[in-house]
Design a protein around this motif. Structure first.
Motif, PDB file in Angstrom:
ATOM      1  N   ARG A 317      29.257   1.085  22.041  1.00 25.08           N
ATOM      2  CA  ARG A 317      29.064   0.436  20.741  1.00 25.08           C
ATOM      3  C   ARG A 317      28.251  -0.838  20.897  1.00 25.08           C
ATOM      4  N   ARG A 318      28.605  -1.625  21.920  1.00 28.83           N
ATOM      5  CA  ARG A 318      27.942  -2.910  22.112  1.00 28.83           C
ATOM      6  C   ARG A 318      26.437  -2.714  22.356  1.00 28.83           C
ATOM      7  N   GLU A 319      26.123  -1.753  23.231  1.00 23.51           N
ATOM      8  CA  GLU A 319      24.719  -1.553  23.578  1.00 23.51           C
ATOM      9  C   GLU A 319      23.951  -0.917  22.423  1.00 23.51           C
ATOM     10  N   LEU A 320      24.591   0.004  21.702  1.00 20.64           N
ATOM     11  CA  LEU A 320      23.906   0.614  20.558  1.00 20.64           C
ATOM     12  C   LEU A 320      23.635  -0.431  19.479  1.00 20.64           C
ATOM     13  N   ASP A 321      24.595  -1.343  19.295  1.00 24.39           N
ATOM     14  CA  ASP A 321      24.394  -2.419  18.323  1.00 24.39           C
ATOM     15  C   ASP A 321      23.191  -3.271  18.707  1.00 24.39           C
ATOM     16  N   ARG A 322      22.999  -3.438  20.007  1.00 24.67           N
ATOM     17  CA  ARG A 322      21.898  -4.273  20.464  1.00 24.67           C
ATOM     18  C   ARG A 322      20.550  -3.604  20.262  1.00 24.67           C
ATOM     19  N   TYR A 323      20.497  -2.303  20.503  1.00 27.87           N
ATOM     20  CA  TYR A 323      19.188  -1.664  20.630  1.00 27.87           C
ATOM     21  C   TYR A 323      18.812  -0.741  19.479  1.00 27.87           C
ATOM     22  N   CYS A 324      19.773  -0.337  18.678  1.00 27.99           N
ATOM     23  CA  CYS A 324      19.428   0.575  17.600  1.00 27.99           C
ATOM     24  C   CYS A 324      19.237  -0.212  16.317  1.00 27.99           C
ATOM     25  N   LEU A 325      18.204   0.119  15.591  1.00 25.66           N
ATOM     26  CA  LEU A 325      17.920  -0.597  14.352  1.00 25.66           C
ATOM     27  C   LEU A 325      19.043  -0.387  13.350  1.00 25.66           C
ATOM     28  N   ARG A 326      19.643   0.798  13.383  1.00 25.13           N
ATOM     29  CA  ARG A 326      20.760   1.075  12.486  1.00 25.13           C
ATOM     30  C   ARG A 326      21.823   1.797  13.303  1.00 25.13           C
ATOM     31  N   PRO A 327      22.696   1.050  13.974  1.00 25.20           N
ATOM     32  CA  PRO A 327      23.638   1.699  14.892  1.00 25.20           C
ATOM     33  C   PRO A 327      24.616   2.621  14.172  1.00 25.20           C
ATOM     34  N   PRO A 328      24.882   3.781  14.749  1.00 24.59           N
ATOM     35  CA  PRO A 328      25.845   4.716  14.160  1.00 24.59           C
ATOM     36  C   PRO A 328      27.268   4.339  14.546  1.00 24.59           C
ATOM     37  N   ARG A 329      28.227   4.931  13.870  1.00 30.29           N
ATOM     38  CA  ARG A 329      29.602   4.837  14.345  1.00 30.29           C
ATOM     39  C   ARG A 329      29.727   5.670  15.620  1.00 30.29           C
ATOM     40  N   VAL A 330      30.667   5.278  16.471  1.00 29.31           N
ATOM     41  CA  VAL A 330      30.887   6.005  17.720  1.00 29.31           C
ATOM     42  C   VAL A 330      32.372   6.336  17.815  1.00 29.31           C
ATOM     43  N   ALA A 331      32.689   7.587  18.112  1.00 27.25           N
ATOM     44  CA  ALA A 331      34.095   8.005  18.213  1.00 27.25           C
ATOM     45  C   ALA A 331      34.257   8.957  19.386  1.00 27.25           C
ATOM     46  N   LEU A 332      35.469   9.045  19.896  1.00 27.37           N
ATOM     47  CA  LEU A 332      35.772  10.030  20.930  1.00 27.37           C
ATOM     48  C   LEU A 332      36.089  11.368  20.283  1.00 27.37           C
ATOM     49  N   SER A 333      35.791  12.435  21.001  1.00 24.91           N
ATOM     50  CA  SER A 333      36.177  13.776  20.580  1.00 24.91           C
ATOM     51  C   SER A 333      37.669  13.842  20.300  1.00 24.91           C
ATOM     52  N   LEU A 334      38.049  14.511  19.221  1.00 26.15           N
ATOM     53  CA  LEU A 334      39.478  14.726  18.953  1.00 26.15           C
ATOM     54  C   LEU A 334      39.940  16.050  19.544  1.00 26.15           C
ATOM     55  N   LEU A 335      39.019  16.925  19.865  1.00 23.88           N
ATOM     56  CA  LEU A 335      39.382  18.275  20.299  1.00 23.88           C
ATOM     57  C   LEU A 335      39.433  18.413  21.817  1.00 23.88           C
ATOM     58  N   GLY A 336      38.857  17.454  22.513  1.00 23.98           N
ATOM     59  CA  GLY A 336      38.919  17.487  23.975  1.00 23.98           C
ATOM     60  C   GLY A 336      38.335  18.764  24.537  1.00 23.98           C
ATOM     61  N   GLU A 337      39.062  19.364  25.480  1.00 24.10           N
ATOM     62  CA  GLU A 337      38.481  20.524  26.144  1.00 24.10           C
ATOM     63  C   GLU A 337      38.532  21.785  25.285  1.00 24.10           C
ATOM     64  N   ALA A 338      39.171  21.699  24.106  1.00 25.89           N
ATOM     65  CA  ALA A 338      39.169  22.857  23.205  1.00 25.89           C
ATOM     66  C   ALA A 338      37.916  22.895  22.329  1.00 25.89           C
ATOM     67  N   ALA A 339      37.066  21.858  22.428  1.00 25.42           N
ATOM     68  CA  ALA A 339      35.957  21.722  21.468  1.00 25.42           C
ATOM     69  C   ALA A 339      35.012  22.922  21.488  1.00 25.42           C
ATOM     70  N   VAL A 340      34.595  23.346  22.684  1.00 30.91           N
ATOM     71  CA  VAL A 340      33.569  24.401  22.754  1.00 30.91           C
ATOM     72  C   VAL A 340      34.097  25.717  22.190  1.00 30.91           C
ATOM     73  N   ALA A 341      35.294  26.130  22.612  1.00 35.22           N
ATOM     74  CA  ALA A 341      35.855  27.391  22.106  1.00 35.22           C
ATOM     75  C   ALA A 341      36.138  27.305  20.607  1.00 35.22           C
ATOM     76  N   THR A 342      36.566  26.133  20.148  1.00 39.86           N
ATOM     77  CA  THR A 342      36.837  25.960  18.715  1.00 39.86           C
ATOM     78  C   THR A 342      35.546  26.098  17.903  1.00 39.86           C
ATOM     79  N   GLY A 343      34.462  25.510  18.413  1.00 38.96           N
ATOM     80  CA  GLY A 343      33.180  25.647  17.719  1.00 38.96           C
ATOM     81  C   GLY A 343      32.691  27.085  17.725  1.00 38.96           C
ATOM     82  N   ALA A 344      32.894  27.778  18.850  1.00 41.00           N
ATOM     83  CA  ALA A 344      32.501  29.185  18.927  1.00 41.00           C
ATOM     84  C   ALA A 344      33.290  30.008  17.905  1.00 41.00           C
ATOM     85  N   LEU A 345      34.572  29.656  17.752  1.00 45.81           N
ATOM     86  CA  LEU A 345      35.407  30.338  16.754  1.00 45.81           C
ATOM     87  C   LEU A 345      34.878  30.092  15.348  1.00 45.81           C
TER      88      LEU A 345
END
Lengths: 367, 367
Positions: A317-345
């Motif tokens: 967040r700190r570095e994106l705030d410094r270098y991006c003209l419009r920094p996005p929000r940053v969040a951790l994955s909520l699905l963890g290691e289930a993310a890929v199979a969940t997306g495939a589903l």
């Protein structure tokens, strides 16, 4: 429209469906009849209804989510995983198996078939009930389900993955890049449900990314969008394998265990490990910044094995705030290691929904 | 549909329009009558037709491209420029004026107004005939035409540019980021007419980029997509001003004259200049690679003042081939310094076409 209305509730009367859809009563009756013939809708037992009023209670109908099933599969360097759901996308079971990172393609696919067979058996679901299978795997995947290029898995480049898996299933098999699948998953039921403009970063020694623009997957002209793993090479920086090494020897590129140890050491205050983690975070920031500057998403979701690590978000967040003209929000994955199979589903579910609503259109047109 | 059909030919008979559109003769007659009332269509003189057959010749009609006019404006660090066209987008005249890079916003806008006034006077077009004005300018531009952030022009950040220019025009004023406008221009009539997936790089000391995905401008969630100028900062590399310097002093960030001299020296074999150009190309390659890896376009078009320089394309292609999993084609801008104003003109034309076809829809619905 009728199917949509019925799926949105546990069960509904014809009057309720008529009101919600704005269709005429005879049209709704006709469509519901057609859907019952197709096995997609069933009348619920009268005494199930909560609203037994005076006289004969109104007939109630519900969508038969159990009329078919879906699989979401992940084929990764270290494991294969499978998720089973009904036609509502409700997960009925999951199965994962470890696989050696050096395993040839046949062995990897055998492990996957084994996991699927076990999952179906445990859930008591017949293979013939499957309506679509989604697959997430590393690499550039063509629209025909062929892996055009994958450096992460042995014998993967050139593999006609959809064709190979089609021998095990009678239903359509849809193959997608793993980071793309994970982006879809976080948008469906993870950290990105509130936005349609998200970049998912599958952090690792060779990071990849998947992007949704306006809620739709951005695959790029050749399916290679988000393959940012090569970016550091241009900066003449160290390779990923030396980046996180605390010895003079590079880490094995896929040795997640060794990586986890470095992060654990860093948390315990080991100076050399902390320096290595610092280098890793700088790299991640650089890769994410490149994606953010190019795409300008509302949200960046960090997943992969970095997702379990403390202290990645704040420097990002700190570095994106410094270098991006419009920094996005940053969040951790909520699905963890289930993310890929969940997306495939979810991709399998998207496919089936298209089919269902095509059936719906046909039924409506016929009457 | 009728307007589309008439615009696609010099002139046409009702029979021809009926055949092309698939509409009934009475409908076409009614719509054409409505369009004539609106001043958008006119009957051509009978002896103009090439097909005078036996008996009375068929009436012929044409779209009145002269029924309105459009402006495409560029507001840059060193110059303001204006393009005038008819409703077919045919360019009728152009006007540019130099402006000092340190000029305050009022002065810059005055120069632009002067250029527009001269252009209209020379072309003999009344201001009231303008239907839309497009503007391309550096910075992040909000959907309301406000410049959210611009580091290139003094007093530009926060400027309500569309509002300010609306005082000079009675028609809609549409403001767009300059690189975005240039991408649209190259897609319309430049190096990218054959593809819908293109990244345009406005090369310069602080490069920016505009992207079309599936033929549509990708602005990003906050309008900041492609603002890659900050990327090098993360690599801890030298700033743009020192990058191309052949002395111990940094170049002024907007001194294109000095930059051109460095490139000329390099061509003449000056070692220090060649090293500077090499550093510049490495930077450009890195920025372009970031965009390509994130977006995976079919084509990258290089424009801006680098477009006139020899020897940028080959190293770019070589490095992209090395580092991108699926390297795109790379081409130089065909529009050169006209790109931004041309793209602004196209955006104005898009706006007017939407309006025209809305009028068309109303006319059709009424009859």
């Amino acid at each position: 429209m009728v199917l949509h209305a019925l799926r949105a509730t546990d069960c509904a009367t014809l009057t309720e469906v008529t009101r919600v859809t704005g269709l005429s009563r005879p049209t709704v009756e006709g469509v519901v009849e057609g859907l019952m013939e197709a096995g997609l809708v069933v009348e619920t037992a009268a005494d199930e209804g909560t609203a037994r009023r005076q006289g004969r209670p109104a007939r109630r109908f519900r969508f038969r989510a159990e009329a078919g099933h879906l699989l979401g599969l992940e084929i990764g360097p270290h494991r294969v995983a499978a998720l089973l759901s009904d036609l509502d996308g409700r997960v009925l079971g999951a199965q994962a198996k470890e696989v050696d990172e050096t395993a040839p393609a046949d062995e990897r696919l055998d492990r996957l078939r084994g996991a699927v067979a076990e999952l179906l058996r445990r859930a008591g679901v017949a293979r013939g009930s499957l309506r679509a299978v989604g697959v997430g795997t590393p690499g550039i995947v063509g629209s025909d389900g062929t892996v055009r290029l994958s450096t992460a898995l042995p014998q993967w480049t050139g593999l006609k993955l959809a064709d190979r898996l089609s021998r095990s299933f009678k239903c359509p098999v849809l193959v997608e890049n793993d980071a793309n699948a994970a982006a879809v998953a976080e948008h469906w039921k993870g950290a990105a449900t509130e936005t349609d403009d998200v970049v998912f970063v599958l952090a690792g020694l060779s990071p990849g990314a998947g992007s949704l623009i306006g809620g739709r997957l951005h695959r790029g002209y050749g399916g290679a969008a988000g393959e940012i793993g090569a970016l550091h090479l241009l900066g003449r920086e160290v390779t990923p394998e030396t980046l996180l090494s605390t010895t003079d020897q590079p880490l094995h590129p896929l040795d997640e265990q060794a990586v986890a140890e470095v992060f654990a050491l860093a948390r315990d205050g080991d100076q050399r490990a902390r320096a290595a983690v610092e280098r890793f975070i700088q790299r991640l920031v650089h890769d994410v910044a490149a994606l953010v500057l190019a795409l300008d998403p509302e949200l960046v979701v960090i997943g992969g094995w970095a997702a379990g690590l403390d202290g990645v978000l704040e420097p990002l967040r700190r570095e994106l705030d410094r270098y991006c003209l419009r920094p996005p929000r940053v969040a951790l994955s909520l699905l963890g290691e289930a993310a890929v199979a969940t997306g495939a589903l979810r991709l399998a579910l998207d496919h089936v929904e298209e089919q269902l609503f095509a059936v719906d259109g046909t039924v409506t047109a016929r009457r």
